[in-house]
Design a protein around this motif. Structure first.
Motif, PDB file in Angstrom:
ATOM      1  N   ARG A 138       0.855  -1.216   0.000  1.00 44.09           N
ATOM      2  CA  ARG A 138       0.000   0.000   0.000  1.00 44.09           C
ATOM      3  C   ARG A 138       0.878   1.249   0.000  1.00 44.09           C
ATOM      4  N   ASN A 139       1.837   1.252   0.890  1.00 47.08           N
ATOM      5  CA  ASN A 139       2.880   2.273   0.879  1.00 47.08           C
ATOM      6  C   ASN A 139       2.376   3.709   0.713  1.00 47.08           C
ATOM      7  N   ASN A 140       1.414   4.116   1.520  1.00 50.65           N
ATOM      8  CA  ASN A 140       1.032   5.527   1.599  1.00 50.65           C
ATOM      9  C   ASN A 140       1.283   5.974   3.040  1.00 50.65           C
ATOM     10  N   PRO A 141       1.308   7.274   3.307  1.00 49.00           N
ATOM     11  CA  PRO A 141       1.684   7.727   4.661  1.00 49.00           C
ATOM     12  C   PRO A 141       0.835   7.108   5.773  1.00 49.00           C
ATOM     13  N   ALA A 142      -0.477   6.996   5.554  1.00 46.90           N
ATOM     14  CA  ALA A 142      -1.349   6.450   6.598  1.00 46.90           C
ATOM     15  C   ALA A 142      -1.064   4.962   6.820  1.00 46.90           C
ATOM     16  N   SER A 143      -0.934   4.216   5.742  1.00 46.39           N
ATOM     17  CA  SER A 143      -0.694   2.770   5.900  1.00 46.39           C
ATOM     18  C   SER A 143       0.691   2.527   6.510  1.00 46.39           C
ATOM     19  N   TYR A 160      -4.998  -1.158  15.352  1.00 42.29           N
ATOM     20  CA  TYR A 160      -6.407  -1.420  15.013  1.00 42.29           C
ATOM     21  C   TYR A 160      -7.206  -0.113  15.048  1.00 42.29           C
ATOM     22  N   PHE A 161      -7.009   0.674  16.099  1.00 34.11           N
ATOM     23  CA  PHE A 161      -7.713   1.945  16.209  1.00 34.11           C
ATOM     24  C   PHE A 161      -7.343   2.891  15.063  1.00 34.11           C
ATOM     25  N   TYR A 162      -6.041   3.009  14.759  1.00 31.07           N
ATOM     26  CA  TYR A 162      -5.621   3.949  13.715  1.00 31.07           C
ATOM     27  C   TYR A 162      -6.095   3.532  12.321  1.00 31.07           C
ATOM     28  N   THR A 163      -6.361   2.248  12.147  1.00 31.85           N
ATOM     29  CA  THR A 163      -6.933   1.819  10.868  1.00 31.85           C
ATOM     30  C   THR A 163      -8.311   2.460  10.680  1.00 31.85           C
ATOM     31  N   TYR A 164      -9.140   2.405  11.717  1.00 31.16           N
ATOM     32  CA  TYR A 164     -10.441   3.105  11.641  1.00 31.16           C
ATOM     33  C   TYR A 164     -10.235   4.602  11.447  1.00 31.16           C
ATOM     34  N   HIS A 165      -9.338   5.165  12.232  1.00 27.54           N
ATOM     35  CA  HIS A 165      -9.086   6.607  12.171  1.00 27.54           C
ATOM     36  C   HIS A 165      -8.790   7.054  10.734  1.00 27.54           C
ATOM     37  N   PHE A 166      -7.844   6.377  10.098  1.00 32.24           N
ATOM     38  CA  PHE A 166      -7.449   6.789   8.745  1.00 32.24           C
ATOM     39  C   PHE A 166      -8.515   6.443   7.706  1.00 32.24           C
ATOM     40  N   LEU A 167      -9.176   5.313   7.934  1.00 36.87           N
ATOM     41  CA  LEU A 167     -10.231   4.909   7.011  1.00 36.87           C
ATOM     42  C   LEU A 167     -11.362   5.945   7.011  1.00 36.87           C
ATOM     43  N   LEU A 168     -11.812   6.340   8.197  1.00 32.17           N
ATOM     44  CA  LEU A 168     -12.915   7.310   8.298  1.00 32.17           C
ATOM     45  C   LEU A 168     -12.472   8.680   7.799  1.00 32.17           C
ATOM     46  N   GLU A 169     -11.246   9.039   8.109  1.00 35.97           N
ATOM     47  CA  GLU A 169     -10.701  10.319   7.645  1.00 35.97           C
ATOM     48  C   GLU A 169     -10.735  10.378   6.107  1.00 35.97           C
ATOM     49  N   TYR A 170     -10.328   9.275   5.490  1.00 34.79           N
ATOM     50  CA  TYR A 170     -10.312   9.194   4.023  1.00 34.79           C
ATOM     51  C   TYR A 170     -11.733   9.311   3.461  1.00 34.79           C
ATOM     52  N   LEU A 171     -12.665   8.578   4.055  1.00 39.65           N
ATOM     53  CA  LEU A 171     -14.047   8.581   3.552  1.00 39.65           C
ATOM     54  C   LEU A 171     -14.675   9.970   3.671  1.00 39.65           C
ATOM     55  N   LEU A 172     -14.405  10.664   4.794  1.00 38.02           N
ATOM     56  CA  LEU A 172     -14.916  12.030   4.969  1.00 38.02           C
ATOM     57  C   LEU A 172     -14.293  12.966   3.946  1.00 38.02           C
ATOM     58  N   HIS A 173     -12.984  12.842   3.797  1.00 42.89           N
ATOM     59  CA  HIS A 173     -12.249  13.711   2.869  1.00 42.89           C
ATOM     60  C   HIS A 173     -12.771  13.559   1.440  1.00 42.89           C
ATOM     61  N   ILE A 178     -20.417   6.305   4.601  1.00 44.54           N
ATOM     62  CA  ILE A 178     -19.787   5.595   5.719  1.00 44.54           C
ATOM     63  C   ILE A 178     -20.810   4.646   6.327  1.00 44.54           C
ATOM     64  N   CYS A 179     -20.456   3.376   6.394  1.00 47.25           N
ATOM     65  CA  CYS A 179     -21.353   2.405   7.041  1.00 47.25           C
ATOM     66  C   CYS A 179     -21.266   2.593   8.559  1.00 47.25           C
ATOM     67  N   PRO A 180     -22.415   2.663   9.236  1.00 45.80           N
ATOM     68  CA  PRO A 180     -22.394   2.839  10.700  1.00 45.80           C
ATOM     69  C   PRO A 180     -21.536   1.793  11.413  1.00 45.80           C
ATOM     70  N   GLU A 181     -21.384   0.625  10.809  1.00 48.49           N
ATOM     71  CA  GLU A 181     -20.575  -0.434  11.422  1.00 48.49           C
ATOM     72  C   GLU A 181     -19.128   0.029  11.667  1.00 48.49           C
ATOM     73  N   SER A 182     -18.594   0.836  10.744  1.00 48.37           N
ATOM     74  CA  SER A 182     -17.215   1.322  10.912  1.00 48.37           C
ATOM     75  C   SER A 182     -17.134   2.354  12.034  1.00 48.37           C
ATOM     76  N   ILE A 183     -18.186   3.149  12.182  1.00 52.80           N
ATOM     77  CA  ILE A 183     -18.212   4.136  13.272  1.00 52.80           C
ATOM     78  C   ILE A 183     -18.308   3.411  14.616  1.00 52.80           C
ATOM     79  N   GLU A 184     -19.128   2.374  14.651  1.00 54.95           N
ATOM     80  CA  GLU A 184     -19.235   1.575  15.882  1.00 54.95           C
ATOM     81  C   GLU A 184     -17.897   0.919  16.212  1.00 54.95           C
ATOM     82  N   GLY A 185     -17.214   0.426  15.187  1.00 58.06           N
ATOM     83  CA  GLY A 185     -15.894  -0.185  15.394  1.00 58.06           C
ATOM     84  C   GLY A 185     -14.899   0.835  15.922  1.00 58.06           C
ATOM     85  N   TYR A 186     -14.945   2.033  15.361  1.00 54.37           N
ATOM     86  CA  TYR A 186     -14.079   3.128  15.823  1.00 54.37           C
ATOM     87  C   TYR A 186     -14.347   3.432  17.295  1.00 54.37           C
TER      88      TYR A 186
END
Ligand SMILES: [Fe+2]
Ligand SMILES: [Fe+2]
Length: 193
Positions: A138-143, A160-173, A178-186
């Motif tokens: 993947r080799n991007n700054p977040a990964s 595990y937490f930062y995976t949600y953090h970056f994933l949600l950040e990307y989706l918002l950007h 966003i599936c509520p399941e990812s927010i619940e996981g976060y």
């Protein structure tokens, strides 16, 4: 890739096969550090995206078949059916059972939840979710940051937490749904991070 070579080639492009192998190798190498079975980790990594390149209709058909098996609960199914790419992990689980006859619940759950995460996940599913995000190709700054937290800091919960953090950040950007399941996981992951 060994015994899964033909299966991968049947369903995936070379690029995605390389991603799957990279995820599997990462998971196999570090599984022991987090008390996860290395063999199951490898299998989860190599097979998690097997349905990723199917059409929406194919994904929906396979995912519905998997839901009927009642192996595990698939939350927000209506939402996901409206965005079928979100079900490619569930469709992968169906192919893993129907074509490879692998019925291990942890491996099937790992495939199901690798895309969105979720709550109360077994460690193998969490590991697949974060490894899919941070595998070295993947080799991007977040990964790279998640990978560093995992292999240098050896901090599973933080990775595990930062995976949600970056994933949600990307989706918002990107103004993506966003599936509520990812927010619940976060929300769950932030408490144990
Ligand atoms: Fe995926
Ligand atoms: Fe993946």
């Amino acid at each position: 890739m060994d015994i899964y070579k033909d299966f991968l080639k049947k369903y995936l492009s070379e690029k995605r096969i390389n991603h799957s192998i990279s995820t599997a190798k990462l998971m196999h190498k570090y599984a022991d550090d987090f008390n996860i079975d290395p063999e199951k980790a490898y299998i989860s990594g190599i097979l998690h995206d097997i349905a990723r390149e199917l059409t929406d209709d194919e994904i929906i058909t396979l995912a519905k078949k998997f839901v009927m098996r009642k192996v595990c609960k698939i939350n927000y199914l209506k939402f996901k059916l409206n965005h079928p790419h979100l079900l490619h992990g569930v469709a992968s689980a169906e192919l893993i059972i129907s074509e490879l006859k692998i019925r291990d619940k942890e491996i099937l759950e790992a495939a199901c939840f690798h895309t969105l995460g979720g709550t109360h996940l077994p460690n193998l599913a969490k590991f697949t979710f974060l490894s899919d995000y941070c595998e070295p190709l993947r080799n991007n700054p977040a990964s790279r940051k998640v990978l560093k937290i995992l292999i240098k800091e050896k901090n599973f919960n933080k990775a595990y937490f930062y995976t949600y953090h970056f994933l949600l950040e990307y989706l918002l950007h990107k103004n993506k749904i966003i599936c509520p399941e990812s927010i619940e996981g976060y929300n769950e992951a932030i408490l144990s991070n």
